[in-house]
Structure formats: structure tokens, C-alpha cells
Design an enzyme around this catalytic site. Structure first.
Site, PDB file in Angstrom:
ATOM      1  CE1 TYR A   1      20.727  16.438   3.118  1.00 34.49           C
ATOM      2  CE2 TYR A   1      18.886  16.247   4.626  1.00 34.49           C
ATOM      3  CZ  TYR A   1      20.006  16.924   4.175  1.00 34.49           C
ATOM      4  OH  TYR A   1      20.389  18.084   4.791  1.00 34.49           O
TER       5      TYR A   1
ATOM      6  CE1 TYR B   1      30.525  26.119   4.959  1.00 33.87           C
ATOM      7  CE2 TYR B   1      28.445  25.875   3.800  1.00 33.87           C
ATOM      8  CZ  TYR B   1      29.671  26.489   3.947  1.00 33.87           C
ATOM      9  OH  TYR B   1      30.034  27.491   3.071  1.00 33.87           O
TER      10      TYR B   1
ATOM     11  CD1 TRP C   1      22.097  19.187   8.424  1.00 37.00           C
ATOM     12  CD2 TRP C   1      22.198  17.278   9.583  1.00 37.00           C
ATOM     13  NE1 TRP C   1      21.153  18.337   7.907  1.00 37.00           N
ATOM     14  CE2 TRP C   1      21.192  17.169   8.600  1.00 37.00           C
ATOM     15  CE3 TRP C   1      22.449  16.192  10.426  1.00 37.00           C
ATOM     16  CZ2 TRP C   1      20.426  16.019   8.452  1.00 37.00           C
ATOM     17  CZ3 TRP C   1      21.678  15.044  10.269  1.00 37.00           C
ATOM     18  CH2 TRP C   1      20.677  14.961   9.288  1.00 37.00           C
TER      19      TRP C   1
END
Lengths: 382, 382
Positions: free
Chosen positions: A96, A289, A315
Site C-alpha cells: 500500500y 477507485y 481515494w
């Protein structure tokens, strides 16, 4: 819809992003200091990872110290229920864009019960249900202490599943429908990955606001598994079609029955994004997204030049972070709207499978399987 | 940079766009009525096409009737010089989103000399140089009559090549630098297809405004052909690299020497657009104005979500059409700026090869070859 790097489960790899852009910017407050010598003090039980890697391997159920005293602006929360989202997997895998300082507690979303309040906490009291506003809190544990501003009170009348899954998917759907294109009753939007958590929320919000939805779902390998099409129609979907149908001539016929969509929502990428973009009206907007196909967003040049298409991203974690300090009322209004829709039965929690915290490995494994139509929920305290 | 459908010459096919969206919206006034019986009246000589197809085949040099009388708001213009642009080819091939009513005269850009003015024409007089503001005028002919508002007076001091190529490429560059991202002196932009007409204008405008440019050019098959890198540096390019370099680790090192670009300009598509997008800063903007590789624009999902990239298109013909009525001063100011830069030597006409109108087939053929570094100009009246 979050993103993860596990092959075959519909997530996409972050390799193209390359580097960590926000070390601890969102989750610094979730850091835990683990002590192996628990001779004194109170403890919480939680899912901790000390290194990045396969969530099934690196996550351990451990005791985590809990402070005896609360600061004046802190609350102590007993977590009740928390989902396993794709972005949670990403975070643990270390793919991430922001990384936790290790060791860290997993989980970003969930609902808890206020156990104690610091002296200067207002608007919350013992027994209230609360949800974390920002990701990074580490929700997969029985008890946590946090600054009260990081949490928001929610009504318990919407139910445990609804509140536990309120913070990520419904706001993503809500903001994408509100902030990019001025949709009016009678307008149409088109989305792929329509069976995702966000997709289901989009269908229900659009139905509540009289917006038609053209919903594209992946053709499922096992048709006996689950009747996605009927399930989404029951939620309020106007049309539900497969990816195969999207790329056929029949799609052109179907779309003629509706006002041409000004808004497209993409959480798949690849051919699916190409197909959705093609059906938008002039000056349409495509919001990305997620990237379930793990392929990039691919758009015909002519759509940019001659159809004046705009492609952007949404986001949720960033939107909340950007607004929590200066636009808290905007956030509160949104969650109030969402809860009101929930109380009216117009917005439902996603289908879910529940697991005791001790059985977390099942929840993790199920969440990483492809084509799973159920949200995995960790039942932490009952 | 326009787009065409001829294979191998760096244009892309419009098949994905599918249908005509603006029949005659831009070029209705260029329609010509051809009469085969030219027994009376004046005639102009021009390149006419009666059907869509290969420009080398369908274009014919014919006599076109010219009205004897001018309406009060009309001007008669003797065209001096007109370029052959890729978008002209598209239009003749019938692959452009708006189609001419046939028969039509080719050519959309060029410079002419005012021969006569109607009674109510102000701001223009016999002997002035003028350029058409909108595409669709049919510039490949010796004489045309038009409403004076469709033309703009330009100074002859910038030279014939400059004025003839002023209407399409320099405004595209100008608007892309002005209207999307607020660039300040010291900022950086990155573009591919940097040797295109627009690319060369971008380099020169950016240099004039103290903006650094990172310029990507296609690796040319014949290195002896033309030294693109030195030519672009001589125009003011800060860095010039090949596509191959763009995708190498060296590019990451090179970009570190500059403020991260907030603006990317894409006229190539495919891998090149992917590579350019990757180098943009957070919240950067990628503008697509062409598709030389004939491949779609391909952008990593993570760039939309985590880097909050915006991808949009620019179409000069549409911008001019949208502004000619209500914002004519904006258009005039822009051309004034561009001419001033031209007069100072800060903006030059592209390298060109000149052809007599009668030798138009050579001009057409040359313009459709891949990797041609020269604009083909039709010299109509000397």
C-alpha cells in the site's frame, strides 16, 4: 474498493507505483508497542504483524498492552465487529502507498462500543457506538484507546454489519456520486465491478436518488455459486450485464434506452475500463477507485480528444484525511445521510460471513479468494 | 497534432470513435458547389474531394466557381500558403469526428491575402494577411470568399511559413500550457512526440516562459535522417530523450534534476503515455492531444487512486469553436501573443518543405510518411 497484490483474487499489483509515498501519514496513531513480558497491566487481544508479507503468515493473535489511564481527550473503545477489506491485505503485504510502523495492528474499519471517556470528551458517552473516521486505527483488536476526534458516533439502530462496514465503501460511493458530476434524478451512470462493496453501495444510493444504474459484473466461473444479477437487481440496480455483454453489440442497444451516462465508475481496469469509457456521453467523467483485473486503465485517444472525457481517481482514505480537520461537518453530514438511508432500509450492509476473532485465518483466507460475494467480518466482542 | 488512419505514418485509427458526432458543425461554410459547366464567371483553383478515401486518390485539382459579388460582411482572400496536417488527411479519409458535406475543398489552415472587402468589413483591408480562425474553411484553393469574422488579421512580419502554420499547432501548445495547470517560471513539464508541430511549439513557448521541458522523441529508424535531439535543443528544449530512455532507469535519475512535472502532454499513447504519466507529480495532469502510436492511452490504476492524476484531452478546433463568438478577445490576445513571440524570434515556424499547388500529390505523400521531420506546405499564390 481497495487494492492488493495477491494473484488470482482480483486485486492488482502495486509494482507500478514503486515507492512508499506516505509513511505513517494516516496510521501513526495505530502503532503498538509490544512487550513480551506481560506481568502487569491490562491487555487487549489483537491481530498484530511485525513484518510485511502474506497476511495468513505474518498476522498473529497476540496480547497488546492497554494503558491504565485515559488522557482528557481520549476514549477507550471495545471493538465489536470489523471487516477484512482488500486494502487491509495490501497494507499487511507492504504494497500500500503508506506503510504502518511495525509492529502494527491490522484492520482499518469497524464499529466499537465506548467503554470510557476522558474528562474533556463531549458528544460521546459510555455505551455509544463509534466508528474510526480515518484508516490506520488498527481495528482488529478487542480494546483500543484513541483521541476522540478520530472517531464518530453512529446510531446502533442500523445494525452491527452496517456500522462495521460504514466507513470505507459507502463514503466512496457517496462522494463519487456527489463530487464529480452533477447528477439529477433521471440521469444514468455506468459502473463495472458492480458487485463490489462500493458497487453495491452505488446501486443503492443511486436508486435512492432516482439515478439509473447500468451495472457490469464479471462473468463468474461457477454459475451455481451465487445469483449476482438478481441480487443486484433486488438492491435497486436498473440493469445488470456481464463483461462479455459490455463488449457486445447488445450493449449499444441496451444503452439507447437510457440517457447517455455522464459518469462512469471503474474498479476493474483493462478492457472493462475501455468498454465503460466508450459508453459515456461527451464531456463524461470516468472515476477509477480500484483495479480488480490488475490491468491498467486503457482509454481510446479519441475519447480524450473528441469526446472530451476526463479520467480521475477517488481515494476515500485521502478524502477523509483531507477533510477531517477543516471540513468535519461535511464528513458528519455524509455519515448522517448514510445512516438515515440505512435506517430506512435504502442502504444495506453487504452480504457477510462472520468469524470469531480466534478464527481469523479463515476470514483472511476467504477474503483473498476470487469471486467471493461475501464480506468477511471479524466478530470481536459480542 | 491531428490524427489520421493511415498505417505506419504515426497516426491512429478512429475506429474506436465509431460515428460522426459533429456533421458540418465546424466546416459548413467551406462547402462548395461544383459546376462542370464553367462557361461563365470567375474561378478559383483548388483541391477538391467528392468522396471520402485515400487523399492521394480522391483529391483532384479543379476549378471552383467564385462569386462575382461580395456580401457586406464578406472578404475575398487569395490563399498564399497552406500546410498539409494529419487532421486534414483524417477529414478526407472520412475518419474525423466531423465530416464535410461533399464535394468539399481540403485544408483547414493557411495564410491568405485580402483581395476585396465587403462594405461593412472593419479592421481588415486589401493587402492584409489573414488566417482562418476555425478549421473547415477549405484552404487549399487560390481564392475563397468568407464572412470576415471567420478570419483574423496577422502581421506579415513573421513570415509566410509562420503565418501559414499559426492556427493549429501554436494555439494547441499555448492553451495546453495556460489552461490546465498553473505553471510558474522554474516549473517543469514533460511531453512525448516532442518533434511534432505542437511539440516544437511547446518547447519554444515553455522556453520563453522559463519553464523547463523534458522532451521524449521516438527513436528514429534512420539516424542519419535528421538530428532531432540537437534541433529541439536548439529550439530551447531543456532535455531531449528517446522513448527507450524514457522507460529506462536513467530516466528516473534525469528527472531528479528537475521539479517534478505537474503537466504531461501526450500525443503518442500506448507505453509512451504510461511512461510520461508515471513521472508526473502528485495531482498531476496528463493532456492527450494526439495518438501517433495508434494505441490507446494506458495509465496505471495506482496513478489515478494514489497519485490523484487527472487525464483529459485538448482539441484545438473545439476550443476555437467554443470561444469564437463569446470570447473572441481571448482568441485575438492569444494570436497576438504568438505573433509577438514570432516577431521576437522566440517562436519559429516548423521546418518545412514547399510544393507548388500543382505538385500537391508530392505534398500529400510526404505528409503521410512516418518519421518525417518537415511540415509539407502548399505554395498557392506567390
Amino acid at each position: 474498493m481497495g487494492v492488493a497484490s495477491k494473484s488470482g483474487c482480483g486485486y492488482f499489483k502495486m509494482a507500478s507505483f514503486g515507492k512508499v509515498i506516505r509513511k505513517n501519514s494516516l496510521n501513526a496513531f495505530s502503532r503498538v508497542v509490544l512487550r513480551r513480558d506481560f506481568t502487569r497491566g491490562r491487555h487487549s487481544l489483537g491481530l498484530v504483524y511485525g513484518e510485511y508479507g502474506d497476511p495468513g503468515t505474518v498476522l498473529k493473535l497476540e496480547e497488546i498492552p492497554v494503558a491504565e489511564d485515559l488522557k482528557d481527550d481520549e476514549i477507550e473503545v471495545d471493538m465489536l465487529c470489523a471487516p477484512v477489506n482488500p486494502s487491509d491485505m495490501n497494507q499487511i503485504q507492504g504494497t500500500y502507498p503508506f506503510k504502518s510502523e511495525l509492529p502494527a495492528v491490522g484492520g482499518n474499519e469497524g464499529v466499537g462500543l465506548v467503554r470510557r471517556c476522558g474528562l474533556r470528551v463531549t458528544g460521546m458517552k459510555e455505551g455509544d457506538w463509534v466508528i474510526p473516521i480515518l484508516p490506520g486505527v488498527g481495528t482488529w483488536r478487542s480494546t483500543l484507546i484513541s483521541n476522540c476526534n478520530k472517531f464518530l458516533k453512529v446510531s446502533s439502530s442500523t445494525g452491527l454489519d452496517f456500522a462495521a462496514t460504514l466507513q470505507v465503501n459507502p463514503p466512496t460511493a457517496y462522494r463519487m456520486l456527489k463530487d464529480f458530476v452533477s447528477l439529477q434524478p433521471g440521469d444514468t451512470l455506468i459502473q463495472n465491478g458492480a458487485n463490489s462493496g462500493v458497487g453495491q453501495a452505488v446501486i443503492q444510493l443511486a436508486a435512492a436518488w432516482d439515478i439509473s444504474t447500468i451495472n457490469v459484473v464479471r462473468t463468474r466461473p461457477d454459475s451455481s455459486d451465487f445469483d449476482v444479477i438478481n441480487y443486484l437487481k433486488e438492491l435497486g440496480a436498473t440493469e445488470v450485464v456481464t463483461e462479455e455483454f459490455l463488449h457486445s453489440h447488445k450493449m449499444k442497444e441496451l444503452i439507447k434506452g437510457y440517457s447517455r451516462p455522464a459518469l462512469g465508475l471503474n474498479c476493474v481496469g483493462g478492457d472493462s475500463s475501455t468498454g465503460v469509457a466508450k459508453l459515456l456521453k461527451e464531456k463524461g467523467t470516468l472515476i477509477t477507485y480500484g483495479g480488480m483485473s490488475r490491468k491498467p486503465v486503457t482509454i481510446a485517444t479519441s475519447l480524450f480528444i473528441f469526446k472530451q472525457l476526463t479520467c480521475i481517481g477517488y481515494w476515500n482514505g485521502l478524502w477523509l484525511t483531507n477533510n477531517i480537520t477543516n471540513n468535519r461537518a461535511l464528513i458528519e453530514d455524509m455519515f448522517h445521510d448514510l445512516c438515515t438511508l440505512g435506517e430506512k432500509g435504502l442502504l444495506r450492509a453487504p452480504r457477510s460471513t462472520k468469524h470469531e476473532l480466534i478464527n481469523y485465518k479463515n476470514a483472511i483466507n476467504e477474503s483473498m479468494k476470487p469471486f467471493v460475494s461475501s464480506k468477511q467480518l471479524l466478530m470481536i466482542k459480542n
